[in-house]
Scaffold this motif. Structure first.
Motif, PDB file in Angstrom:
ATOM      1  N   THR B  12      69.434  40.366  60.720  1.00 45.00           N
ATOM      2  CA  THR B  12      70.527  39.865  59.891  1.00 45.00           C
ATOM      3  C   THR B  12      71.820  40.045  60.677  1.00 45.00           C
ATOM      4  O   THR B  12      71.858  40.766  61.676  1.00 45.00           O
ATOM      5  CB  THR B  12      70.621  40.595  58.542  1.00 45.00           C
ATOM      6  OG1 THR B  12      71.522  39.871  57.684  1.00 45.00           O
ATOM      7  CG2 THR B  12      71.132  42.019  58.681  1.00 45.00           C
ATOM      8  N   GLY B  74      67.844  31.470  49.683  1.00 47.45           N
ATOM      9  CA  GLY B  74      67.661  31.934  51.056  1.00 47.45           C
ATOM     10  C   GLY B  74      66.597  31.085  51.718  1.00 47.45           C
ATOM     11  O   GLY B  74      66.040  30.161  51.106  1.00 47.45           O
ATOM     12  N   SER B 203      69.356  29.673  56.631  1.00 41.78           N
ATOM     13  CA  SER B 203      69.772  30.847  55.877  1.00 41.78           C
ATOM     14  C   SER B 203      71.192  31.219  56.288  1.00 41.78           C
ATOM     15  O   SER B 203      71.564  31.085  57.450  1.00 41.78           O
ATOM     16  CB  SER B 203      68.815  31.982  56.221  1.00 41.78           C
ATOM     17  OG  SER B 203      69.318  33.192  55.740  1.00 41.78           O
ATOM     18  N   HIS B 205      72.583  34.339  56.086  1.00 36.76           N
ATOM     19  CA  HIS B 205      72.814  35.697  56.598  1.00 36.76           C
ATOM     20  C   HIS B 205      72.408  35.898  58.055  1.00 36.76           C
ATOM     21  O   HIS B 205      72.673  36.949  58.629  1.00 36.76           O
ATOM     22  CB  HIS B 205      72.144  36.740  55.692  1.00 36.76           C
ATOM     23  CG  HIS B 205      70.683  36.914  55.907  1.00 36.76           C
ATOM     24  ND1 HIS B 205      70.157  37.931  56.676  1.00 36.76           N
ATOM     25  CD2 HIS B 205      69.629  36.205  55.452  1.00 36.76           C
ATOM     26  CE1 HIS B 205      68.833  37.834  56.672  1.00 36.76           C
ATOM     27  NE2 HIS B 205      68.486  36.794  55.942  1.00 36.76           N
ATOM     28  N   LYS B 206      71.783  34.898  58.672  1.00 37.68           N
ATOM     29  CA  LYS B 206      71.513  35.007  60.106  1.00 37.68           C
ATOM     30  C   LYS B 206      72.653  34.369  60.899  1.00 37.68           C
ATOM     31  O   LYS B 206      72.591  34.266  62.114  1.00 37.68           O
ATOM     32  CB  LYS B 206      70.213  34.285  60.471  1.00 37.68           C
ATOM     33  CG  LYS B 206      69.029  34.628  59.604  1.00 37.68           C
ATOM     34  CD  LYS B 206      68.310  35.859  60.061  1.00 37.68           C
ATOM     35  CE  LYS B 206      66.966  35.943  59.340  1.00 37.68           C
ATOM     36  NZ  LYS B 206      66.344  37.246  59.409  1.00 37.68           N
ATOM     37  N   LYS B 211      73.939  37.422  52.494  1.00 34.88           N
ATOM     38  CA  LYS B 211      72.531  37.366  52.106  1.00 34.88           C
ATOM     39  C   LYS B 211      72.425  36.717  50.729  1.00 34.88           C
ATOM     40  O   LYS B 211      73.380  36.716  49.968  1.00 34.88           O
ATOM     41  CB  LYS B 211      71.952  38.777  52.078  1.00 34.88           C
ATOM     42  CG  LYS B 211      71.823  39.359  53.469  1.00 34.88           C
ATOM     43  CD  LYS B 211      71.726  40.867  53.436  1.00 34.88           C
ATOM     44  CE  LYS B 211      71.867  41.431  54.843  1.00 34.88           C
ATOM     45  NZ  LYS B 211      73.197  41.146  55.462  1.00 34.88           N
ATOM     46  N   GLN B 248      78.492  32.855  47.010  1.00 32.45           N
ATOM     47  CA  GLN B 248      77.510  32.821  48.101  1.00 32.45           C
ATOM     48  C   GLN B 248      77.595  31.503  48.863  1.00 32.45           C
ATOM     49  O   GLN B 248      77.556  31.463  50.090  1.00 32.45           O
ATOM     50  CB  GLN B 248      76.086  32.935  47.531  1.00 32.45           C
ATOM     51  CG  GLN B 248      75.834  34.125  46.657  1.00 32.45           C
ATOM     52  CD  GLN B 248      75.649  35.364  47.472  1.00 32.45           C
ATOM     53  OE1 GLN B 248      76.628  35.951  47.930  1.00 32.45           O
ATOM     54  NE2 GLN B 248      74.426  35.749  47.681  1.00 32.45           N
TER      55      GLN B 248
END
Lengths: 125, 404
Positions: B12, B74, B203, B205-206, B211, B248
């Motif tokens: 992450t 996600g 995604s 969060h990468k 997240k 988010q």
């Protein structure tokens, strides 16, 4: 995973690391585990008069718990007789090091290493 | 330099402070807190506007139409939605799916579940570098194949699949192509106008976002249909119900906008740092780089340090956060299935460490890491009976081990 203080302490300062002459008739060598399983322990004892373990050395390939288990085992059997050393159980090692269930096999391996070293020594007699 | 050092960016990434600022504007009473589904008042309109801006930001990074972006929780959900959604919708056409043995569990497990439901799954084995050749896909296609699901970049070794070439094959055969692009987003250029990929999972969060949010790209031309897996309010054109998580989503949008801006320069910098890391340790005896260093993604370096177990090496590198393919780090006590699929011996898989470099990695951190690795490797080899045996010239493969 968090390690117990006991494991960390042995990992940072492992006792009795080294090698004894495996051809010496007073030396018993136990080599247990397998590289494919991720742990191999070599535990060697030098036995003196009255079956007392005068010296003990180990080397371990494995996780921190495996290294700590073997380090603790050497500490416990040094100065003991073969009979006393044989009585050490993996559960005692696991308890002392506060190993989680998934690491119990490390303590089992340490018990096996003690027994293998004793039996190697006896086979030379 | 601050300790501990983070070298686990493939697991992450920290949220970029610019992203966090945008997100915070959605987390207060004065901010954008409305439900984007509320069409009757300004609170809802504002949230809807923020979400559509973010949708555009994501679409721009991958050169897609914003209407092709479906918000999910996600990449795991995106992968599930793609695979199960296609399998269900096209089940009358066929029940055969092609994937590979080194996919992420979020692809493998839905495939396993479909097998339970009567689908047939082919698991392609990669070559030693971790790559699935387009010909392998071609040869595995059948009349009843409905979907090919492959990752763009492997998360453990960084191998890059040629998704453009594979997409040509699947499109020619009228088979849908799903790509898990989690590890390549914001690092490698992805142009959905150029590649014939029908579904793409990403995604936040990468990629320095939060997240809990991801996207499934679902192609409009030619149109791809999927069966929704989460039912309810009919958001996301019915493909994924649930009130949209404005904060988010805004975070993911901003993360993608930053990535679009900085990825070229950032990738070059990361590549340089990885080279410094390699230069600093490559003279060590009996080490092996896993994967193809020249053609893999620059952010990942996976190395096996022979005769040392990975978890104990990580213990020695206690102020450096990395990950290992060792069994001891997993609940299953099995070493990495990815490394095993590459044909690595179990002991080398146990000895592997993955370093992954990212936006905030510095040269100083790399130099410190090199120093720590060198001393840890020495310490642990001095402690290793296998190292002794290797030094004595014993071939470990000839030893009779008592497997336990």
């Amino acid at each position: 995973m968090a390690y117990s203080e006991e494991v960390l302490e042995h990992y940072e300062n492992p006792r009795n690391v080294g090698t004894l002459d495996k051809n010496d008739k007073n030396v018993g060598t136990g080599l247990v585990g397998a590289p494919a399983c991720g742990d191999v322990m070599r535990l060697q004892i030098k036995v003196g008069d009255n079956d007392v373990i005068e010296d003990v050395q180990f080397k371990t390939f494995g996780c921190g718990s495996a290294i700590a288990s073997s380090s603790l085992a050497t500490e416990w059997i040094k100065g003991k007789t073969l009979e006393e050393a044989k009585k050490i159980r993996n559960t005692e090692i696991a308890k002392e090091l506060a190993l989680p269930p998934i690491k119990l096999h490390c303590s089992i391996l340490a018990e096996d290493a003690i027994k293998a070293a004793i039996s190697d020594y006896k086979s030379k007699k | 330099m601050k300790l501990p050092i983070y070298l686990d960016y493939s697991a992450t990434t920290p949220v970029d402070s610019r992203v966090a600022t945008k997100m915070m504007a959605c987390l207060s009473q004065d901010g954008i807190f409305g439900n984007s589904g509320s069409r009757s008042h300004a609170f809802g309109w504002k949230a809807d506007e923020a979400i559509e801006i973010a949708r555009n930001q994501v679409a721009e990074l991958i050169n897609a139409d914003p209407r092709e972006i479906v918000w999910t929780s996600g990449a795991t959900e995106a992968n599930n939605l793609a695979i199960k959604g296609v399998a269900e919708f096209y089940s009358k056409k066929g029940k055969h799916i092609i994937t590979s043995t080194i996919e992420h569990k979020a692809v493998l497990d839905p495939c396993r579940d479909l097998e339970r439901l009567g689908y047939d799954v082919t698991y392609l084995a990669p070559n030693k570098q971790g790559i699935i050749a387009p010909e392998q896909v071609k040869n595995a296609l059948r009349d009843d194949t409905i979907l090919v699901s492959l990752m763009h970049v492997n998360n453990e070794i960084g191998a890059i699949n040629d998704i453009a070439a594979i997409g040509e094959i699947t499109r020619n055969h009228g088979v849908l192509f799903h790509v898990d692009s989690v590890q390549s987003l914001g690092k490698l250029p992805i142009n959905m106008q150029d590649v014939k990929v029908d579904l793409l999972s990403i995604s936040a969060h990468k990629c320095y976002g939060p997240k809990g949010v991801g996207v499934l790209f679902v192609r409009r031309k030619p149109r791809v249909r999927i069966q929704a897996q989460i039912l309810g309010g009919g958001q996301e054109r019915g493909m994924r119900s649930g009130t949209l998580a404005t904060h988010q989503i805004v975070g993911m949008g901003e993360a993608c906008a930053i990535a679009k801006e900085s990825m070229t320069e950032e990738y070059a910098r990361i590549k340089k740092l990885r080279q410094q890391l390699i230069d600093g340790i490559q003279d060590l005896e009996a080490i092996q780089i896993n994967g193809d260093i020249n053609n893999g993604i620059a952010s990942i370096l996976n190395i096996s340090f022979a005769y040392i177990e990975g978890e104990s090496l990580m213990m020695s590198l206690s102020d450096i956060a990395v990950s290992s393919g060792s069994a001891c780090t997993s609940a299953s006590l099995e070493p990495s299935y990815v490394l095993r699929s590459l044909g690595l011996e179990d002991d080398m898989a146990h000895s592997s460490i993955r370093f992954s470099i990212g936006r905030f990695t510095t040269e100083e951190e790399i130099q410190y890491t090199i120093k720590k690795i060198r001393s840890a490797v020495k310490k642990l080899r001095d402690l290793s009976p296998l190292w002794d045996m290797y030094k004595e010239g014993i071939d470990l493969k000839t030893v009779q081990w008592a497997e336990h």
